[in-house]
Write a protein that holds these residues in place. Structure first.
Motif, PDB file in Angstrom:
ATOM      1  N   UNK A  38       0.826  -1.202   0.000  1.00 23.42           N
ATOM      2  CA  UNK A  38       0.000   0.000   0.000  1.00 23.42           C
ATOM      3  C   UNK A  38       0.867   1.262   0.000  1.00 23.42           C
ATOM      4  N   UNK A  39       1.967   1.235   0.734  1.00 29.98           N
ATOM      5  CA  UNK A  39       2.904   2.362   0.725  1.00 29.98           C
ATOM      6  C   UNK A  39       3.568   2.516  -0.643  1.00 29.98           C
ATOM      7  N   UNK A  40       3.922   1.418  -1.260  1.00 31.35           N
ATOM      8  CA  UNK A  40       4.561   1.455  -2.589  1.00 31.35           C
ATOM      9  C   UNK A  40       3.581   1.990  -3.631  1.00 31.35           C
ATOM     10  N   UNK A  41       2.335   1.530  -3.591  1.00 28.34           N
ATOM     11  CA  UNK A  41       1.328   2.007  -4.540  1.00 28.34           C
ATOM     12  C   UNK A  41       1.074   3.502  -4.349  1.00 28.34           C
ATOM     13  N   UNK A  42       1.035   3.973  -3.120  1.00 30.24           N
ATOM     14  CA  UNK A  42       0.838   5.408  -2.858  1.00 30.24           C
ATOM     15  C   UNK A  42       1.993   6.234  -3.390  1.00 30.24           C
ATOM     16  N   UNK A  43       3.211   5.744  -3.192  1.00 30.70           N
ATOM     17  CA  UNK A  43       4.384   6.471  -3.703  1.00 30.70           C
ATOM     18  C   UNK A  43       4.357   6.521  -5.229  1.00 30.70           C
TER      19      UNK A  43
END
Length: 176
Positions: A38-43
């Protein structure tokens, strides 16, 4: 190994307090975090949005749309302007302007290289396409405008006005 046995031989101290200690408040664990994907997708989403903003700011400006050529209307308007100015200017200037307008009209409408050839090359040459045979009716007018434009023949303002009127009449016959 003797060290291990030596530790066991020590006298025991006071008994240990059972956990949790009764004087301490209960421990509250924070909720588990979000998954790493989820953090990677947001970035990635932030990077894509930033790239979009940069592209919109840096892209070249759109060109001004080119107005479609309207050779008949342009030639008609130009000949009417010449007719309005004809009585007050030299006949040679009027005939040269008529010649330029009609040659440009031939070039833009029929793709006949009128601005680049003489009247004899245009109307007596066998290379004129069969689709433009109706343009041969302009040959008499072309001889006249060539004579007025390029030969030192004395001409009056009335003859120049007649030339413009005749060119307008021929152009009206050629209306699309």
């Amino acid at each position: 190994m003797w060290i291990f046995l030596a530790q066991q031989a020590q006298p025991k101290g006071p008994p240990l307090q059972p956990l949790p200690h009764p004087d301490l408040p209960p421990v509250e664990l924070p909720p588990p975090g979000y998954p790493a994907w989820l953090y990677i997708a947001g970035a990635l989403l932030v990077l894509v949005m930033l790239a979009l903003v940069i592209w919109l700011l840096m892209r070249p400006a759109r060109g001004i749309p080119v107005e479609p050529k309207r050779p008949f209307h342009n030639a008609l308007r130009a000949l009417r302007e010449i007719l309005a100015r004809a009585p007050g200017q030299k006949p040679g200037d009027t005939s040269a302007q008529v010649s330029a307008v009609l040659r440009t009209y031939f070039w833009e409408r029929y793709h006949i290289p009128a601005p680049f050839r003489t009247t004899k090359e245009l109307f007596q040459d066998a290379s004129i396409p069969a689709t433009s045979q109706r343009l041969r009716r302009y040959s008499a007018l072309a001889d006249w405008w060539d004579r007025l434009s390029f030969a030192p023949v004395p001409a009056t303002a009335d003859e120049a006005v007649k030339l413009v009127e005749q060119a307008l009449a021929y152009l009206e016959e050629d209306r699309p």
